[in-house]
Enzyme design. Structure first.
Site, PDB file in Angstrom:
ATOM      1  N   HIS A 133       0.768  -1.310  -0.052  1.00 48.24           N
ATOM      2  CA  HIS A 133       0.080   0.152   0.119  1.00 48.24           C
ATOM      3  C   HIS A 133       0.816   1.067   0.015  1.00 48.24           C
ATOM      4  O   HIS A 133       0.200   2.190   0.520  1.00 48.24           O
ATOM      5  CB  HIS A 133      -0.986  -0.062   1.188  1.00 48.24           C
ATOM      6  CG  HIS A 133      -1.908  -0.941   1.129  1.00 48.24           C
ATOM      7  ND1 HIS A 133      -2.741  -1.276   2.146  1.00 48.24           N
ATOM      8  CD2 HIS A 133      -2.329  -1.974  -0.070  1.00 48.24           C
ATOM      9  CE1 HIS A 133      -3.711  -2.113   1.702  1.00 48.24           C
ATOM     10  NE2 HIS A 133      -3.410  -2.678   0.404  1.00 48.24           N
ATOM     11  N   THR A 184      -3.894  -8.295  10.818  1.00 53.32           N
ATOM     12  CA  THR A 184      -4.717  -7.520   9.821  1.00 53.32           C
ATOM     13  C   THR A 184      -6.324  -8.255   9.980  1.00 53.32           C
ATOM     14  O   THR A 184      -6.395  -9.351  10.090  1.00 53.32           O
ATOM     15  CB  THR A 184      -4.322  -8.017   8.355  1.00 53.32           C
ATOM     16  OG1 THR A 184      -5.282  -7.308   7.601  1.00 53.32           O
ATOM     17  CG2 THR A 184      -3.808  -9.602   8.007  1.00 53.32           C
TER      18      THR A 184
HETATM   19  P1  OAD Z   1      -7.604  -3.159  10.351  1.00 56.97           P
HETATM   20  O1  OAD Z   1      -8.011  -2.000  11.108  1.00 56.97           O
HETATM   21  O2  OAD Z   1      -8.722  -3.455   9.567  1.00 56.97           O
HETATM   22  O3  OAD Z   1      -7.353  -4.434  11.234  1.00 56.97           O
HETATM   23  C1  OAD Z   1      -6.270  -4.391  12.153  1.00 56.97           C
HETATM   24  C2  OAD Z   1      -6.261  -5.733  12.802  1.00 56.97           C
HETATM   25  O4  OAD Z   1      -5.230  -5.668  13.866  1.00 56.97           O
HETATM   26  C3  OAD Z   1      -7.643  -6.217  13.421  1.00 56.97           C
HETATM   27  O5  OAD Z   1      -7.910  -7.523  12.934  1.00 56.97           O
HETATM   28  C4  OAD Z   1      -7.320  -6.239  15.177  1.00 56.97           C
HETATM   29  O6  OAD Z   1      -8.063  -7.242  15.835  1.00 56.97           O
HETATM   30  C5  OAD Z   1      -5.718  -6.425  15.137  1.00 56.97           C
HETATM   31  N1  OAD Z   1      -4.811  -6.288  15.990  1.00 56.97           N
HETATM   32  C6  OAD Z   1      -5.076  -5.060  16.842  1.00 56.97           C
HETATM   33  N2  OAD Z   1      -4.180  -4.972  17.654  1.00 56.97           N
HETATM   34  C7  OAD Z   1      -3.308  -6.076  17.700  1.00 56.97           C
HETATM   35  C8  OAD Z   1      -2.019  -6.488  17.904  1.00 56.97           C
HETATM   36  N3  OAD Z   1      -1.352  -5.752  19.192  1.00 56.97           N
HETATM   37  N4  OAD Z   1      -1.421  -7.613  17.656  1.00 56.97           N
HETATM   38  C9  OAD Z   1      -2.224  -8.339  16.941  1.00 56.97           C
HETATM   39  N5  OAD Z   1      -3.427  -8.090  16.204  1.00 56.97           N
HETATM   40  C10 OAD Z   1      -3.711  -6.761  16.552  1.00 56.97           C
HETATM   41  O7  OAD Z   1      -6.050  -2.968   9.459  1.00 56.97           O
HETATM   42  P2  OAD Z   1      -5.535  -3.525   8.362  1.00 56.97           P
HETATM   43  O8  OAD Z   1      -6.104  -4.973   8.300  1.00 56.97           O
HETATM   44  O9  OAD Z   1      -4.081  -3.247   8.233  1.00 56.97           O
HETATM   45  O10 OAD Z   1      -5.619   0.322   3.391  1.00 56.97           O
HETATM   46  O11 OAD Z   1      -6.304  -2.785   7.248  1.00 56.97           O
HETATM   47  C11 OAD Z   1      -6.060  -3.046   5.838  1.00 56.97           C
HETATM   48  C12 OAD Z   1      -5.887  -1.994   5.021  1.00 56.97           C
HETATM   49  O12 OAD Z   1      -7.412  -1.260   5.192  1.00 56.97           O
HETATM   50  C13 OAD Z   1      -4.986  -0.797   5.316  1.00 56.97           C
HETATM   51  O13 OAD Z   1      -3.741  -0.924   4.724  1.00 56.97           O
HETATM   52  C14 OAD Z   1      -5.784   0.313   4.594  1.00 56.97           C
HETATM   53  C15 OAD Z   1      -6.859   0.160   5.276  1.00 56.97           C
HETATM   54  O14 OAD Z   1      -7.876   0.736   4.833  1.00 56.97           O
HETATM   55  C16 OAD Z   1      -5.416   1.307   2.519  1.00 56.97           C
HETATM   56  O15 OAD Z   1      -5.389   2.527   3.052  1.00 56.97           O
HETATM   57  C17 OAD Z   1      -5.409   1.236   1.124  1.00 56.97           C
END
Ligand code: OAD
Length: 243
Positions: free
Chosen positions: A117, A186
């Site tokens: 990204h 994620t």
């Molecule tokens: P999300 O905010 O959708 O998900 C974050 C994940 O991390 C969730 O499933 C939480 O349960 C988990 N989480 C939180 N704290 C944690 C920890 N300490 N250890 C392990 N897991 C933990 O974020 P992403 O999946 O990164 O894209 O989102 C994907 C994409 O959507 C991003 O790259 C961005 C966003 O919109 C763009 O900007 C194109």
């Protein structure tokens, strides 16, 4: 509890692929996208991280990115990032595929990083396409412009945009080829990254999820650890490689 079978799978793996999301940086102090702190003012990230949002209100979008740059510039990589950097030294072929734009994997010392990204600490010209490292542009100084006169935007992938073709190609290749695939922090809501653990599974990899919550891929993986990445990963590396 890390099983002996996981330890031996990881120790014997010729290739390990890892997919990370914003959860791995949560313990550094960066809010996740869809978590409770994900909202900024009344906006959802999806409204701001889009070309339509930028055209509609570039000052607002730049204000959000300036705020995010400030947070990212003030934090450091955590024990989860560092454990993944150590893991790379033990595995013959190691791919770290990240959806994060914060650069904290590289700060921790990871080398083979595929940024799907983009990276928030770079700008890209909306007219000539030139990319430049720039962290200073904020809305208080007016909208940043390129020497060519074009409006600059952050060099990140927005909703509805294509991912960098080279990185995406390598990410698919690594996911198909790896023996073990780790899906870390994620929500697996955003394609095409969300399909990588499924592709890995279908291609015969042992797929492991590390997340503090259940996600869209939890029911598809072989093993799931419901723990913060920064707590889980150092113990995993120590259990497998003793370091
Ligand atoms: P999300 O905010 O959708 O998900 C974050 C994940 O991390 C969730 O499933 C939480 O349960 C988990 N989480 C939180 N704290 C944690 C920890 N300490 N250890 C392990 N897991 C933990 O974020 P992403 O999946 O990164 O894209 O989102 C994907 C994409 O959507 C991003 O790259 C961005 C966003 O919109 C763009 O900007 C194109």
């Amino acid at each position: 509890m890390i099983s002996n079978s996981l330890i031996s799978r990881m120790k014997q793996a010729r290739c390990i692929a890892v997919l990370t999301g914003s959860g791995i940086s949560a313990e550094s102090g960066i809010p996740t996208f869809r978590g409770k702190q994900g909202l900024w003012k009344q906006y959802r990230p999806q409204e701001l991280a889009s070309n339509a949002g930028f055209i509609n209100d570039p000052e607002l979008v730049w204000e959000w990115y300036a705020m995010r740059r400030e947070i990212i510039g003030s934090v450091s990589c955590n024990t989860g990032h560092k454990a993944l950097a150590r893991m790379e030294d033990f595995v013959p072929e190691f791919w770290l595929i990240t959806q994060n734009v914060d650069g904290l994997h590289q700060q921790a010392g990871s080398k083979n990083v595929l940024e799907l990204h983009g990276n928030i600490m770079r700008n890209r010209c909306t007219v000539c396409g030139a990319v430049s490292p720039d962290t200073s542009s904020g809305s208080s100084k007016g909208l940043p412009t390129c020497p060519c006169g074009g409006l600059l935007r952050p060099d990140v992938v927005w909703f509805g945009e294509s991912l960098p073709a080279d990185s995406l190609h390598l990410a698919f290749k690594a996911s198909k080829k790896c023996d073990v695939f780790l899906c870390i922090g994620t929500s697996a809501e955003v394609q095409p990254a969300a399909s990588l653990p499924i592709i890995a599974k279908e291609s015969g990899a042992w797929v492991v999820e590390i997340n503090t919550e259940t996600t869209a891929v939890t029911s598809h993986v072989d093993e799931s650890f419901n723990k913060p990445a920064g707590q889980m990963l150092p113990g995993l590396v120590k259990a497998v490689w003793g370091s």
